[in-house]
Every structure is written in structure tokens, then in C-alpha cells.
Scaffold this active site. Structure first.
Site, short mmCIF file in Angstrom:
data_model
loop_
_atom_site.label_atom_id
_atom_site.label_comp_id
_atom_site.label_asym_id
_atom_site.label_seq_id
_atom_site.Cartn_x
_atom_site.Cartn_y
_atom_site.Cartn_z
N GLU A 34 -12.80 1.53 12.98
CA GLU A 34 -14.08 1.01 12.45
C GLU A 34 -14.44 -0.32 13.11
OE1 GLU A 34 -16.57 1.73 9.88
OE2 GLU A 34 -15.86 3.71 10.47
N TYR B 251 -16.13 -3.91 5.47
CA TYR B 251 -14.74 -3.47 5.68
C TYR B 251 -14.32 -3.76 7.12
CZ TYR B 251 -11.00 -0.09 6.72
OH TYR B 251 -9.83 0.51 7.15
N GLY C 11 -0.58 4.56 -1.33
CA GLY C 11 -1.72 5.18 -0.64
C GLY C 11 -1.30 6.34 0.24
N LYS D 97 -11.50 -6.40 8.68
CA LYS D 97 -10.37 -5.94 9.50
C LYS D 97 -10.34 -6.65 10.86
CE LYS D 97 -8.19 -2.63 7.06
NZ LYS D 97 -6.74 -2.52 6.87
N GLN E 282 -8.59 -2.42 0.49
CA GLN E 282 -9.74 -1.70 -0.04
C GLN E 282 -10.21 -0.92 1.18
OE1 GLN E 282 -12.38 0.17 -0.68
NE2 GLN E 282 -13.73 -1.43 0.12
N SER E 283 -9.86 0.35 1.25
CA SER E 283 -9.97 1.08 2.52
C SER E 283 -11.22 1.94 2.64
CB SER E 283 -8.73 1.97 2.68
OG SER E 283 -8.79 3.05 1.76
N GLY F 15 0.82 -1.22 0.00
CA GLY F 15 0.00 0.00 0.00
C GLY F 15 0.85 1.26 0.00
#
Ligand code: NAP
Ligand code: G4F
Length: 337
Positions: free
Chosen positions: A132, A153, A11, A157, A88-89, A8
């Protein structure tokens, strides 16, 4: 010279972390995805031709869906530290792509853990966990707060979090979960709430946009600056033993507050321009996130350096400059809107 591998790296966080590690004299390797358009704009300022004698940044093609390539890169590089930031954030997008999000954000981490385990190299792993994961657990949230994920998501995680904890216990691996609250900045992706707002402020003043359509304005987040948060990632891997840490400021604001402060910075009243559109509301949202970062302060000595107001202002000013305006010029233009 220490060697680090960042998944990543293209990003927001990957680029700030690469800056930090290069400044600490690391050799930095990054995994980038093949794309038909350039996806390296956030690291262009540090890229040098690998043939140059002083090159310390190297990019490798790869994808979190491709375990054999992850294993090959780790075997070849033998990194001292691996920072797994690839994901995939986008929480909203995860409702449209739940299966893909699980493949990359959950199973991708298992692929990486297995690649490290089988390479039999002394490698420390940082896993990018997220606030999250707390979902609707009441604030303030600490390392002891229960995970109650509210999106594909977040669920992915949580799986990754426990796999990292399991590999730490089962294989005595140095593997740390960072549980980072929202962090933003001038490199933030343009579809996240904060950047969408600050870009809209600049475009409205520039006469290129009339209104800003948002979703849930009541959601509350603990927003910090990404540049401060990558320091915490590095600190976690310099600790004597692997552990999990909550990273946040301890201060929270609503999306509405963010809008108000961003528009006010150029002298505009936010509610003249901000409208809501149901397409930006999520099937389930996380209403209130506020970190209790006392463990990180006590054990790592990490403290955030950028205030909420400084964060909002730096993002607005960056987006104004992208529109070719100084803050004073923007304020003058805004006065006539
Ligand atoms: P970001 O800007 O969206 O960057 C995500 C990175 O992952 C990009 O380099 C992207 O590559 C790469 N990537 C996406 N799918 C991939 C795949 N299938 N294989 C390989 N690479 C892939 O996210 P960020 O804000 O820097 O966040 C970094 C990490 O921290 C993520 O894991 C995120 O979930 C987590 N996190 C972020 C925050 C936050 O507030 N920023 C808070 C907590 C946790 P492309 O450039 O090619 O798209
Ligand atoms: O900016 P957001 O999309 O960030 P969100 O969902 O909090 O996720 C970010 O932070 C997480 C850490 O807690 C990371 F793990 C994750 O990778 C990502 O970086 O949305 C923030 C809030 C949400 O409640 C959302 O519903 O803003 C609300 N919102 C309101 N209108 C909007 C919009 N979000 C987006 N993206 N776009 C809107 O128009």
C-alpha cells in the site's frame, strides 16, 4: 532454543508465523489485546496451558499504544527476534480512524523501537511494511519504487518504514522492513475483499445470503498465500545483514477476476450475485499493485508456493466446509440456484 516475540499474534499473519516458528523449535511469545470476547481463535490450535512442561507458546497482554508494557515484555523475554505484525490493518477503516491508525501503525513502531533500544538486548526486528505504501506508483513495484501513499493506513506505514530504516542506521540495529503485497487464506479477516467474496459464495450456496455488495471491482492486486509469506519474514531475519524486501508473486488480478474465479469454483456466474454499494468505495484507492520480487528471490531464495487459482480454491473450499458442505455438495446445490 531461540525466543521470538510476535506482536499481532492473534491476527492472520501472526498465527501463521507462530505455527512456523513452533515448527522450527522456537519459544514463541505473543502480545494479545485485552478484549471482552475471545480474540484467540486463530491460535487456539497451538495454545497449551503455560504450566505444562512442554509449553513453548506464551501470551502477554499488551497494546501498541502502551510503550511501557512493550518495554517490560521485551526486558523480561529478551527475544532473539521480534516480529511487529500488530496494526490497524484495514485500509478502508483507516479513513474513518486516521488518528488511531497513525497512533498504532506509526507511533506504535517507534514505541517498539525505543523499547528494544533501551532494553539493550541483541534483538532482530521485522517490521510489517506493505505494498500500500507504493500507492499510485506504476507497476511493477520493487524496493526502488517511490512511495506515494493513498490512505491514512499507507501514510502511517511509510512513517514506520523510515523509522525502522533510521534506527538501523543510527543505532546499528538489525531491523528489516518487509514490503508485503496482499496475502490471504482461510484465516483472512472477514471484511477484506477476498474473504468477503469466498464467504459470500459459501453462504449464497447455503441459502443464507442472496447477494454480495462490493466496492471497487476494477482494483488490481498481487494476491498470494499468507502461509508462504510468513516464511519470507523469517528468512529476512536469518540473513547476514538487515535489509528491506518486496514480497509478492509478480502476478496480478482484479477484484472482478477474484469474484469470477470464486463463484465459478461452485459453478455459479458471479455477475448474477455481485452488486456494488458506494459505501465500500474509498475516498482514494490504490488501483494497480504488482510486485517485482526479484531481490527476495535472489538474496533470500524466497519464492511463493501457492498459485492464484489454488489460493481462491482453498479459500472457497474452507468457507464451504464452515457451512458444512463439500465442494461436490456445493456444486450440486448451486446447480439449482
Ligand atoms: P490482521 O489479521 O488484521 O491482524 C492484526 C493484528 O494486530 C491482530 O492480532 C490484532 O489484534 C493486532 N492489533 C491491532 N491493533 C492493535 C493494537 N492497538 N495493539 C496491539 N495489537 C493490535 O492483519 P494481518 O493481515 O495479519 O497483517 C499483519 C501485519 O502485516 C499488519 O501490520 C498489516 O498491516 C501488515 N500487512 C498485511 C498484509 C496482508 O495482505 N495481510 C500485507 C502487507 C502488510 P486483535 O486480534 O485483537 O484484533
Ligand atoms: O481486501 P482489501 O481491503 O485489501 P487492501 O486494501 O489491498 O489492503 C490489504 O493489503 C495491504 C497490502 O497491499 C495490506 F497492507 C493491508 O493491511 C490489507 O491487508 O481491498 C482490496 C481491494 C481494494 O482496492 C478495495 O477498494 O478490493 C477493493 N474492494 C472492493 N470491494 C473491497 C471491497 N475491499 C474490501 N475490503 N471490501 C469490499 O467490499
Amino acid at each position: 532454543m531461540k525466543r521470538a516475540l510476535i506482536t499481532g499474534i492473534t491476527g492472520q499473519d501472526g498465527s501463521h508465523l507462530a505455527d512456523l516458528l513452533l515448527s522450527k523449535d522456537y519459544e514463541v511469545h505473543g502480545i494479545r489485546r485485552r478484549a471482552s470476547t475471545f480474540n484467540t481463535s486463530r491460535i487456539d490450535h497451538i495454545y497449551v496451558d503455560p504450566h505444562e512442561e512442554d509449553a513453548r507458546l506464551f501470551l502477554h497482554y499488551g497494546d501498541m499504544s502502551d510503550g511501557s508494557q512493550l518495554a517490560r515484555v521485551i526486558r523480561e523475554i529478551e527475544p532473539d527476534e521480534v516480529y511487529n505484525l500488530a496494526a490497524q490493518s484495514h485500509v478502508g477503516v483507516s479513513f474513518f480512524q486516521p488518528e488511531y491508525t497513525g497512533d498504532i501503525d506509526a507511533l506504535g513502531v517507534v514505541r517498539l523501537l525505543e523499547a528494544i533500544r533501551k532494553a539493550e538486548v541483541e534483538t532482530k526486528l521485522y517490521q510489517a511494511g506493505t505494498s500500500e505504501m507504493f500507492g499510485d506508483s506504476p507497476p511493477p513495484q520493487s524496493e526502488d519504487t517511490r512511495f506515494r501513499p493513498r490512505s491514512p493506513y499507507a501514510a502511517a506505514k511509510v512513517y514506520a518504514y523510515w523509522m525502522v530504516a533510521n534506527y538501523r542506521e543510527a543505532y546499528d540495529m538489525f531491523a528489516a522492513n518487509g514490503i508485503l503485497f496482499n496475502h490471504e487464506g482461510e484465516r483472512r479477516g472477514e471484511t477484506f475483499a477476498t474473504r468477503k467474496i469466498t464467504q459470500a459464495v459459501a453462504k449464497i450456496v447455503a441459502g443464507k445470503q442472496d447477494a454480495l455488495y462490493m466496492g471497487n471491482l476494477d482494483a488490481v492486486r498481487d494476491w498470494g498465500y499468507a502461509g508462504d509469506y510468513v516464511k519470507a519474514m523469517w528468512m529476512m531475519l536469518q540473513a547476514d545483514e538487515a535489509d528491506d524486501f518486496v514480497i509478492g508473486t509478480g502476478e496480478s488480478h482484479s477484484v472482478r477476476d477474484f469474484c469470477a474465479m470464486a463463484f465459478d469454483h461452485v459453478g455459479l456466474d458471479w455477475d448474477r450475485f455481485v452488486l456494488t454499494d458506494p459505501i465500500y468505495f474509498r475516498p482514494t484507492d490504490v488501483e494497480y499493485l504488482q510486485a517485482d520480487p526479484s531481490k527476495a528471490r535472489g538474496k533470500l531464495g524466497w519464492v511463493p508456493e501457492t498459485t492464484f487459482e489454488e489460493l481462491v480454491h482453498l479459500m472457497v473450499e474452507y468457507d464451504l466446509s464452515a457451512e458444512g458442505m463439500t465442494l461436490d455438495e456445493a456444486r450440486t446445490k448451486a446447480a439449482s440456484l
